[in-house]
Design a protein around this motif. Structure first.
Motif, PDB file in Angstrom:
ATOM      1  N   THR A 102       0.879  -1.242  -0.176  1.00 39.64           N
ATOM      2  CA  THR A 102       0.043  -0.107  -0.024  1.00 39.64           C
ATOM      3  C   THR A 102       0.860   1.035   0.148  1.00 39.64           C
ATOM      4  N   ASP A 104       1.326   3.041   2.265  1.00 42.20           N
ATOM      5  CA  ASP A 104       1.852   3.483   3.512  1.00 42.20           C
ATOM      6  C   ASP A 104       2.494   2.061   4.155  1.00 42.20           C
ATOM      7  N   LYS A 289      -5.842  -7.489  10.010  1.00 47.72           N
ATOM      8  CA  LYS A 289      -6.799  -6.429   9.276  1.00 47.72           C
ATOM      9  C   LYS A 289      -6.462  -5.367  10.365  1.00 47.72           C
ATOM     10  N   ASP A 291      -6.700  -0.735  10.209  1.00 49.00           N
ATOM     11  CA  ASP A 291      -6.879   0.530   9.531  1.00 49.00           C
ATOM     12  C   ASP A 291      -5.379   1.091   9.002  1.00 49.00           C
ATOM     13  N   GLY A 294      -4.359   5.394   4.788  1.00 42.68           N
ATOM     14  CA  GLY A 294      -5.226   5.311   3.787  1.00 42.68           C
ATOM     15  C   GLY A 294      -6.368   4.433   3.578  1.00 42.68           C
ATOM     16  N   ASP A 295      -6.268   3.125   3.122  1.00 49.36           N
ATOM     17  CA  ASP A 295      -7.388   2.308   2.990  1.00 49.36           C
ATOM     18  C   ASP A 295      -7.118   1.297   4.223  1.00 49.36           C
ATOM     19  N   VAL A 296      -8.229   0.388   4.418  1.00 50.44           N
ATOM     20  CA  VAL A 296      -8.180  -0.788   5.570  1.00 50.44           C
ATOM     21  C   VAL A 296      -7.328  -1.926   4.716  1.00 50.44           C
ATOM     22  N   ILE A 297      -6.228  -2.278   5.524  1.00 48.02           N
ATOM     23  CA  ILE A 297      -5.469  -3.445   5.114  1.00 48.02           C
ATOM     24  C   ILE A 297      -5.971  -4.836   5.676  1.00 48.02           C
ATOM     25  N   ASP A 298      -6.412  -5.777   4.802  1.00 42.64           N
ATOM     26  CA  ASP A 298      -6.847  -7.001   5.390  1.00 42.64           C
ATOM     27  C   ASP A 298      -6.251  -8.041   4.454  1.00 42.64           C
TER      28      ASP A 298
END
Length: 370
Positions: A102, A104, A289, A291, A294-298
């Protein structure tokens, strides 16, 4: 070059009634408590001409005599540890671990046998290999959490200090969800449960082993669920740590009477099964999982070869564990979160009361130097 002069300050209305060491923290924060104490012992610190101590209360209008600022001693430069550059094979090795990226961070699938960080006798570790993930002009990725050397699976590293701080807050705030798979000796008597047993370092082990300590141990909680069983011989369990203590899952399962297969440290000889079952540790961080800024990481991580082979040998369906729903955390019910929130509320209340006391007096004025 002239010597610096003794300094003199007048206590302002907003500092009326506070301790002298508190005044220093507000207005001369560069003076350490040890320095202030030494000035007091040697008679150099005075209020209205009288010797003072750090704990004395001061009043508006008083004069504080402060010695000249001290010059920091020049410390010899520490020898820089020489870091060997990564080989092309090492760079390829760490890049092969990446299972998601990502803006991040990187999500890795750490193999068993690779330490997360170095130590006295550990020169090859993931932290050293992170240089291989930094592109041209990019900062070196930063570790956010860790896995034991023999534990495999999902590991998150941040691309920047800002992202690392954000992820660390998610972990400490218990909003990140970590799911582990483990094969254990024997079969628990229930389908699921919560292990709530405080853990502390076991004396005589150099801090390398934990044990249950009801009196002085740190709070440790693990949610577990039974995925499948192989008769009475072994079980496949899902583990969700609700706290982050060292060796928490391993110590908790051993305390439950079902050590993780291959975990000699906590299970002894009973942690090994015959019949072609690998002697390696069967603990895998399956899913994370969290937050992100930016986006949620799962992300889920594939099993290492020895774990997958043991599942097959014991007759387990490889994907059965993914059919269980992921618990949604409720931070309001977490004792650690409750304690932090109570402390923050108490601090806010103290500040409010202090503000009320100040408002009864004259208008605040800054400390004046003369």
């Amino acid at each position: 070059m002239s010597e610096p002069e003794v300094r003199s300050f007048t206590v302002g209305e907003d500092d009326d009634g506070i301790r002298l060491d508190r005044w220093f923290k507000r207005h001369l924060a560069e003076a350490s408590f040890n320095t202030i104490s030494r000035w007091a012992r040697t008679g150099q610190l005075r209020v209205d001409g009288k010797r003072a101590t750090p704990g004395d209360r001061i009043e508006a209008g008083q004069t504080i005599r402060v010695p000249p600022p001290e010059r920091a001693p020049v410390k010899p430069a520490r020898p820089q540890r020489r870091v060997e550059p990564l080989t092309s094979d090492e760079e390829a090795f760490v890049r092969e671990m990446v299972i998601a990226e990502t803006p991040d961070g990187f999500v890795l699938n750490k193999p068993p046998g690779l330490a997360t960080q170095g130590g006295t006798k550990t020169s090859q570790h993931l932290d050293r290999l992170l240089d291989g993930l930094a592109g041209d002009g990019e900062a070196r990725p930063k570790l956010v959490h860790r896995l034991d050397k023999d534990t495999s699976g999902v590991l998150l590293v941040a691309r920047s200090a800002r992202a690392a701080a954000f992820f660390s807050k998610s972990f400490s705030g218990r909003t990140a969800r970590k799911v582990y798979w483990a094969l254990v000796v024997g079969v628990p008597s229930a389908e699921d449960g919560l292990i709530d047993l405080p853990l502390a370092k076991q004396p005589g082990t150099g801090g390398e082993k934990m044990h249950v300590d009801e009196e002085s141990g740190q709070a440790a909680r693990t949610r577990w669920r039974l995925v499948d069983r192989a008769g009475n011989r072994a079980a496949w369990v899902e583990l969700q740590p609700l706290t982050g203590r060292t060796h928490q899952l391993r110590a908790h399962m051993a305390a439950l009477g079902h050590p993780i297969i291959g975990d000699a440290k906590y299970g002894g000889a009973e942690a090994f099964l015959t019949g072609g079952i690998s002697r390696k540790l069967h603990l895998h961080a399956r899913r994370l999982k969290i937050d992100g800024p930016g986006d949620v990481i799962d992300v889920t991580a594939e099993l290492p070869a020895h774990f997958a082979e043991s599942l097959a040998t014991l007759g387990f369906e490889p994907l059965a564990g993914d059919n269980l729903p992921l618990d949604t955390p409720d931070p309001a019910k977490d004792p650690a979160v409750k304690a932090r929130r109570a402390a923050a509320a108490a601090k806010t209340a103290r500040k409010a009361r202090k503000g009320e006391r100040r408002s009864r007096g004259a208008a605040p004025a800054k400390a004046n130097r003369r």
